[in-house]
Design an enzyme around this catalytic site. Structure first.
Site, PDB file in Angstrom:
ATOM      1  CD  GLU A 224      62.366  40.081  25.875  1.00  0.00           C
ATOM      2  OE1 GLU A 224      61.775  39.356  25.091  1.00  0.00           O
ATOM      3  OE2 GLU A 224      63.255  39.662  26.637  1.00  0.00           O
TER       4      GLU A 224
ATOM      5  CD  GLN B  71      33.013  53.224  48.166  1.00  0.00           C
ATOM      6  OE1 GLN B  71      32.867  52.585  49.219  1.00  0.00           O
ATOM      7  NE2 GLN B  71      33.202  54.515  48.154  1.00  0.00           N
TER       8      GLN B  71
ATOM      9  NE  ARG C  53      25.059  41.640  35.056  1.00  0.00           N
ATOM     10  CZ  ARG C  53      24.268  40.614  34.814  1.00  0.00           C
ATOM     11  NH1 ARG C  53      23.484  40.597  33.750  1.00  0.00           N
ATOM     12  NH2 ARG C  53      24.237  39.594  35.630  1.00  0.00           N
TER      13      ARG C  53
END
Ligand SMILES: Cc1cc2nc3c(=O)[nH]c(=O)nc-3n(C[C@H](O)[C@H](O)[C@H](O)COP(=O)(O)OP(=O)(O)OC[C@H]3O[C@@H](n4cnc5c(N)ncnc54)[C@H](O)[C@@H]3O)c2cc1C
Length: 382
Positions: free
Chosen positions: A245, A282, A271
């Site tokens: 797991e 930055q 955008r």
């Protein structure tokens, strides 16, 4: 050193992305998550595709792939499908029930359970945690007492992934509390066994499409052939299941992180604020670079774990490090994606807030990340 995927790994990765996009993305996905509903049909589609039994030999109904191929396919599944709960659930079934049956089961147990777990007719759950035994798992008090050729179980298990929907349960109980770890024994239990009850479905922060439950044993009688492995050897089975797991279950979230990264890069390029793409700031581009670095390191840690397993080498520490690193990276990348998208990242329709909620469980399950640090520190003799 060759870091590229082999032809077979690439084939499975590509096929899993295609399958996930074509068959696991539907208009109901958001509503199912809001209702906290397991998508049985989606799980069965995964069975038909073959991903539930990837590393299981074909004689038992699986695909017989190697472990690096199995984790590459899971990464593809995570990339193509945003339902992290469904993918977590099927991985929990594979790594913590199917693999232990393959590794420790008798021929009769393998023939009985594996084909159904591989093709999606059955779902497997692993029941170890108890209300008073979490991190200190071997202090469990669920008791198994031998009566003639049968076992009688009494006790309670909690936080069990798939509990409300599973067909077969790999559960752990003590047959002799005075022996501590050497009293822990593993049992395979069918859902309809008298005296075995799923008493509660637990609602939770994330991965709501992977139902979680609480189990009770009340004078639950099991035939002798329910024993998985030998009496008193359950801790070994538990540890093996947990190692699978820890090392492999987060392979799919590497795919999720890649999907987040693709979206964030696209958003940063398109955008505009203050007259320029936000990627020119930055603070945004640095965030994306950090996301990519976490994604790549996560990927190599899981592939390294898979390679160690395939080579038959000790992978205990690699599994703990992979679990620790990848789960923390998933939380951070999910938060970063929301920041980059602003309010649209925070909205449900943006499809990113769900990742934040889905990511948190990773720092807890399979032993919390504090416990992983303890395991690694112990290895360093600290
Ligand atoms: C999404 C999810 C799925 C799960 N699925 C399953 C499942 O299928 N089957 C199952 O059996 N269980 C399952 N669990 C339970 C999981 O294994 C436990 O939550 C986990 O082992 C921690 O136990 P606990 O929750 O009781 O926390 P506790 O053990 O009570 O820990 C509480 C806090 O103390 C810290 N802590 C405890 N001991 C130490 C220590 N020695 N050193 C440092 N810090 C310590 C922990 O890190 C944690 O921060 C699941 C849990 C989650 C969240």
């Amino acid at each position: 050193m060759d870091f590229s995927l082999s032809e077979q790994q690439q084939k499975w990765y590509d096929a899993a992305v295609r399958f996930a996009r074509d068959e696991l993305v539907d208009a109901e996905s958001v509503a199912r998550e809001q209702r906290g509903e397991f998508w049985r049909e989606g799980y069965q589609r995964c069975g038909r595709f073959g991903i539930l039994g990837l590393p299981i030999p074909s004689g038992y109904g699986g695909q017989g792939t190697d472990i690096p191929t199995a984790v590459a396919a899971m990464e593809g599944l995570g990339y193509g499908c945003p339902d992290t709960g469904l993918i977590f659930a099927l991985n929990a079934s594979l790594w913590t029930t199917t693999m232990p049956i393959l590794t420790f089961g008798t021929e009769a147990q393998k023939a009985r359970y594996l084909p159904r777990l591989c093709d999606g007719r059955s779902f497997g759950a692993n029941g170890a945690s108890e209300p008073e035994a979490g991190s200190d798992i071997f202090s469990m008090t669920t008791r198994a007492v031998r009566r003639g050729d049968r076992w009688v179980l009494n006790g309670r298990k909690v936080w069990i992934t798939g509990g409300p929907i599973a067909d077969v349960f790999l559960c752990f109980a003590t047959t002799d509390p005075s022996k501590g770890v050497l009293g822990i024994t593993a049992f395979l239990i069918n859902r309809d066994t008298p005296g075995f009850h799923v008493v509660r479905e637990i609602s939770k922060l994330g991965m709501r499409t992977a139902p979680m439950g609480e189990l009770v044993f009340e004078d639950c009688e099991l035939p002798a052939e329910s024993l998985l492995g030998r009496e008193g050897r359950g801790a070994r089975i538990f540890n093996a299941a947990l190692e699978w797991e820890r090392g492999a279950i987060l392979a799919s979230v590497v795919g999720t992180m890649r999907r987040q990264l693709d979206r964030c890069i696209q958003q940063a390029r398109t955008r505009k604020q203050f007259g320029q793409p936000i990627g020119k700031f930055q603070s945004v581009s640095n965030r994306i670079v950090d996301m990519m670095t976490r994604l790549e390191t996560s990927r190599w840690m899981i592939q390294r774990y898979a390679w160690l397993k395939q080579e038959g080498k000790d992978a205990t520490i690699a599994a703990s490090m992979a679990k620790l690193h990848v789960s923390e990276c998933f939380v951070q990348n999910s938060l970063d994606a929301v920041r980059i998208f602003g309010a649209s990242g925070y909205s449900v329709e943006g499809g990113l807030e769900r990742d934040v909620r889905d990511s948190v469980g990773g720092v807890l399950f399979s032993g919390t990340n504090d416990i992983q640090r303890n395991i690694i520190a112990q290895h360093l003799r600290l």
